[in-house]
Design a protein around this motif. Structure first.
Motif, PDB file in Angstrom:
ATOM      1  N   LYS A  44       0.852  -1.188   0.000  1.00 29.65           N
ATOM      2  CA  LYS A  44       0.000   0.000   0.000  1.00 29.65           C
ATOM      3  C   LYS A  44       0.886   1.236   0.000  1.00 29.65           C
ATOM      4  CE  LYS A  44      -4.027  -2.049   2.323  1.00 29.65           C
ATOM      5  NZ  LYS A  44      -3.566  -3.451   2.236  1.00 29.65           N
ATOM      6  N   TYR A  45       0.664   2.107  -0.974  1.00 29.27           N
ATOM      7  CA  TYR A  45       1.477   3.303  -1.121  1.00 29.27           C
ATOM      8  C   TYR A  45       0.885   4.508  -0.406  1.00 29.27           C
ATOM      9  CZ  TYR A  45       3.920   0.706  -4.793  1.00 29.27           C
ATOM     10  OH  TYR A  45       4.645  -0.239  -5.481  1.00 29.27           O
ATOM     11  N   LYS A  46      -0.430   4.643  -0.457  1.00 29.83           N
ATOM     12  CA  LYS A  46      -1.067   5.867   0.042  1.00 29.83           C
ATOM     13  C   LYS A  46      -1.249   5.819   1.561  1.00 29.83           C
ATOM     14  CE  LYS A  46      -4.344   5.475  -3.112  1.00 29.83           C
ATOM     15  NZ  LYS A  46      -5.467   5.760  -4.021  1.00 29.83           N
ATOM     16  N   THR A  47      -0.144   6.015   2.251  1.00 32.09           N
ATOM     17  CA  THR A  47      -0.124   5.907   3.713  1.00 32.09           C
ATOM     18  C   THR A  47       0.423   7.157   4.398  1.00 32.09           C
ATOM     19  OG1 THR A  47       2.062   4.876   3.631  1.00 32.09           O
ATOM     20  CG2 THR A  47       0.162   3.403   3.601  1.00 32.09           C
ATOM     21  N   LEU A  48       0.871   8.148   3.631  1.00 33.83           N
ATOM     22  CA  LEU A  48       1.561   9.294   4.214  1.00 33.83           C
ATOM     23  C   LEU A  48       0.592  10.322   4.785  1.00 33.83           C
ATOM     24  CD1 LEU A  48       4.293   9.983   1.484  1.00 33.83           C
ATOM     25  CD2 LEU A  48       4.586   8.747   3.635  1.00 33.83           C
ATOM     26  N   SER A  49       0.932  10.857   5.933  1.00 36.16           N
ATOM     27  CA  SER A  49       0.226  12.007   6.490  1.00 36.16           C
ATOM     28  C   SER A  49       0.940  13.276   6.011  1.00 36.16           C
ATOM     29  CB  SER A  49       0.246  11.969   8.018  1.00 36.16           C
ATOM     30  OG  SER A  49       1.579  12.107   8.499  1.00 36.16           O
ATOM     31  N   TRP A  50       0.286  14.419   6.144  1.00 38.99           N
ATOM     32  CA  TRP A  50       0.928  15.656   5.700  1.00 38.99           C
ATOM     33  C   TRP A  50       2.128  15.989   6.570  1.00 38.99           C
ATOM     34  CZ3 TRP A  50       1.736  19.992   8.606  1.00 38.99           C
ATOM     35  CH2 TRP A  50       0.950  20.184   9.744  1.00 38.99           C
ATOM     36  N   GLN A  51       2.113  15.543   7.838  1.00 39.22           N
ATOM     37  CA  GLN A  51       3.258  15.797   8.704  1.00 39.22           C
ATOM     38  C   GLN A  51       4.507  15.042   8.210  1.00 39.22           C
ATOM     39  OE1 GLN A  51       0.212  14.899   9.762  1.00 39.22           O
ATOM     40  NE2 GLN A  51      -0.427  16.120  11.526  1.00 39.22           N
ATOM     41  N   ILE A  52       4.328  13.771   7.810  1.00 36.81           N
ATOM     42  CA  ILE A  52       5.472  13.003   7.315  1.00 36.81           C
ATOM     43  C   ILE A  52       5.931  13.543   5.964  1.00 36.81           C
ATOM     44  CG2 ILE A  52       6.205  10.729   6.481  1.00 36.81           C
ATOM     45  CD1 ILE A  52       6.131  10.953   9.482  1.00 36.81           C
ATOM     46  N   VAL A  53       4.985  13.986   5.132  1.00 36.95           N
ATOM     47  CA  VAL A  53       5.372  14.600   3.863  1.00 36.95           C
ATOM     48  C   VAL A  53       6.188  15.862   4.114  1.00 36.95           C
ATOM     49  CG1 VAL A  53       4.502  15.755   1.787  1.00 36.95           C
ATOM     50  CG2 VAL A  53       3.474  13.622   2.550  1.00 36.95           C
ATOM     51  N   SER A  54       5.821  16.625   5.128  1.00 42.04           N
ATOM     52  CA  SER A  54       6.612  17.812   5.488  1.00 42.04           C
ATOM     53  C   SER A  54       8.042  17.418   5.838  1.00 42.04           C
ATOM     54  CB  SER A  54       5.973  18.531   6.680  1.00 42.04           C
ATOM     55  OG  SER A  54       4.667  18.946   6.399  1.00 42.04           O
ATOM     56  N   ILE A  55       8.176  16.361   6.631  1.00 42.95           N
ATOM     57  CA  ILE A  55       9.503  15.889   7.025  1.00 42.95           C
ATOM     58  C   ILE A  55      10.297  15.439   5.805  1.00 42.95           C
ATOM     59  CG2 ILE A  55      10.736  14.070   8.283  1.00 42.95           C
ATOM     60  CD1 ILE A  55       9.654  16.200  10.111  1.00 42.95           C
ATOM     61  N   LEU A  56       9.655  14.689   4.916  1.00 45.63           N
ATOM     62  CA  LEU A  56      10.333  14.215   3.707  1.00 45.63           C
ATOM     63  C   LEU A  56      10.782  15.379   2.834  1.00 45.63           C
ATOM     64  CD1 LEU A  56       7.982  11.223   2.870  1.00 45.63           C
ATOM     65  CD2 LEU A  56      10.455  11.029   3.195  1.00 45.63           C
ATOM     66  N   MET A  57       9.930  16.375   2.697  1.00 48.08           N
ATOM     67  CA  MET A  57      10.282  17.534   1.877  1.00 48.08           C
ATOM     68  C   MET A  57      11.434  18.315   2.486  1.00 48.08           C
ATOM     69  SD  MET A  57       6.576  19.040   0.683  1.00 48.08           S
ATOM     70  CE  MET A  57       5.611  18.274  -0.626  1.00 48.08           C
ATOM     71  N   ILE A  58      11.393  18.505   3.804  1.00 43.98           N
ATOM     72  CA  ILE A  58      12.472  19.234   4.463  1.00 43.98           C
ATOM     73  C   ILE A  58      13.777  18.453   4.351  1.00 43.98           C
ATOM     74  CG2 ILE A  58      13.321  20.065   6.697  1.00 43.98           C
ATOM     75  CD1 ILE A  58      10.397  20.664   7.429  1.00 43.98           C
ATOM     76  N   ALA A  59      13.715  17.132   4.555  1.00 44.70           N
ATOM     77  CA  ALA A  59      14.911  16.298   4.454  1.00 44.70           C
ATOM     78  C   ALA A  59      15.510  16.373   3.073  1.00 44.70           C
ATOM     79  CB  ALA A  59      14.560  14.852   4.799  1.00 44.70           C
ATOM     80  N   GLU A  60      14.661  16.481   2.052  1.00 40.84           N
ATOM     81  CA  GLU A  60      15.138  16.502   0.671  1.00 40.84           C
ATOM     82  C   GLU A  60      15.694  17.863   0.275  1.00 40.84           C
ATOM     83  OE1 GLU A  60      14.013  17.859  -3.393  1.00 40.84           O
ATOM     84  OE2 GLU A  60      12.363  17.595  -1.979  1.00 40.84           O
TER      85      GLU A  60
END
Length: 470
Positions: free
Chosen positions: A59-75
């Motif tokens: 299952k791919y669609k598991t991300l919350s907006w908080q984790i997406v924020s972390i991923l974007m900042i990390a990148e």
């Protein structure tokens, strides 16, 4: 951009085509497109790349907006920030900070346009898909190639930054190529999970490491400031020198090419706007503070990366703490590049959602291939640092700025009343055209200064040999 057909009827003339639409701010009371957020349809999850995932193994669609924020900042908030103090040294404190803040605000605006475009077009997984919608087959192939090339080059840049960190920490114990190879192998392993959520949790460590590393760097600069340093409010210079320097803050925000892929794996993609604002708010504030403090204590002698300007103990501490961020950001780029090809191969296939030998075999091969290409580019291309600048000018300038304006113009034209819709919304139209013009300027000027820098580097002999240990 305007190639697809549209009905000549009023947007609300045939209400049947809007069955199942939960109306939001996109249409005003007359039915005209107002450039707001996109309507969410009942069939959104049928149209997006991963579909409805009930009963699937993966299952791919598991991300919350908080984790997406972390991923974007990390990148995004990674080694790019280490070049910002040197930009201030070139143009001065005041114009440098104004530029960093302006570009952060502008990147936030274009992020909103990207999010809205994705919500209106759930089938978009990457820039190639967006290019297909606006420009057909050619747009798809050009944007897909640009995304792949840029992601791989950025991964190679992270490997080189990791090599610099390991070399500093070990006092040049072994050949630089060996350190790059070590970083490449670690990047490969971290990029292996098939979904972003498995990278999301380790990205928390990435964000923490770059935040603490920056603080350590600022403290080290404050405790051991450069004596007789030169810090100026503004400095005049020729166009080539100034623009070559300001490409650092321009490309410090160049992570938009990953937005669509991350949104595709969100549980609630409409929450992506929260992640975009969180990213740009954090990045802009942190960039400005780090660049100003570091330049203020080190002055015009600051190097790029700036950690190399610190006293050796503080330099080692900062680089050591930053290692997780350099590693995880590189793995995100490799993961994204591999997934573009993987989705192209297996979209609507069982190999996408099931643990099949073919699916996993192809996935591991793509991760290994992308990692190997990044490594070879990083250590085998003498002008690799300039190659990043060329790809950034060619593609990042459009992915982060220019193309966002095309998104709004495209949707307003097709969902509204054609060209008349642009005239009805003069502010939105002006801002969209402005983003296209800015993207074009950054692209052309960035290519000019990078190519000129390559010519000058060859002339003065500063370009190293391929696969050099030096």
């Amino acid at each position: 951009m305007l190639g697809s057909s549209r009905s000549d009827t009023h947007p609300l003339a045939d209400m049947s085509k809007f069955e199942g639409v939960a109306w939001s701010r996109d249409y005003d009371h007359t039915g005209h497109y107002d450039g707001g957020s996109s309507p969410t349809t009942d069939n959104y999850h049928d149209r997006d790349v991963f579909g409805r995932e009930e009963g699937h193994d993966i299952k791919y669609k598991t991300l919350s907006w908080q984790i997406v924020s972390i991923l974007m900042i990390a990148e995004i908030v990674s080694n790019g920030m280490l070049s910002l103090p040197s930009s201030l040294a070139t143009v001065g404190m005041v114009p440098g900070l104004i530029l960093i803040i302006f570009l952060g605000m502008f990147a936030a605006y274009t992020s909103v346009l990207l999010v809205r475009f994705k919500l209106r077009h759930p089938e978009v997984h990457n820039m190639g898909d967006a290019g297909k919608i606006m420009f057909g087959f050619v747009g798809r192939e050009v944007f897909s190639f640009g995304t792949l090339l840029f992601a791989v080059c950025l991964a190679g840049g992270q490997m080189l930054s990791g090599q610099i960190a390991l070399t500093t920490l070990s006092d040049h114990a072994i050949c630089n190529i060996s350190f790059t190879g070590v970083f490449c192998a670690a990047t490969f392993l971290l990029a292996l999970p098939r979904t972003f959520d498995n990278l999301g949790w380790v990205s928390i460590a990435s964000v923490g490491s770059i935040l603490v590393a920056g603080i350590v760097g600022m403290v080290g600069a404050g405790i051991h400031p450069v004596q007789d340093r030169v810090v100026v409010a503004a400095r005049s210079s020729d166009f080539f020198t100034a623009f070559f320097s300001i490409t650092n803050p321009v490309f410090a925000y160049c992570g938009h090419f990953m937005f669509f892929a991350l949104m595709s794996e969100m549980k609630r993609p409409q929450d992506a706007i929260k992640a975009a604002y969180t990213l740009q708010g954090f990045a802009t504030s942190y960039y400005a503070i780090f660049a100003a403090v570091t330049y203020g204590f080190i002055g015009s002698a600051v190097l790029s990366p700036s950690f190399s300007s610190l006293e050796i103990v503080w330099s080692k501490a900062a680089y050591g703490i930053a290692l997780p961020n350099l590693l995880i950001a590189g793995s995100l780029y490799i993961h994204t590049a591999a997934k573009i090809i993987f989705i192209r191969l297996f979209r609507h296939s069982r190999h996408l959602h099931e643990h099949t030998l073919i699916g996993w075999g192809v996935w591991v091969f793509l991760i290994a291939l992308m990692s190997a290409i990044a490594f070879v580019l990083a250590v085998g291309v003498p002008i690799f640092n300039y190659l990043i600048g060329i790809t950034a000018a060619l593609f990042a300038a459009w992915f982060t700025y220019g193309i966002a304006g095309m998104f709004w113009l495209h949707d307003a034209y097709h969902d509204g009343d054609g060209v008349r819709e642009w005239w009805r919304k003069p502010f939105n139209t002006f801002m969209s055209v402005l983003t296209i013009v800015i993207g074009l300027f950054i692209c052309v000027a960035g290519l000019y200064v990078t190519i000129r820098a390559i010519v000058e580097a060859y002339a003065d002999g500063t370009i190293t040999a391929p696969f050099s240990c030096g």
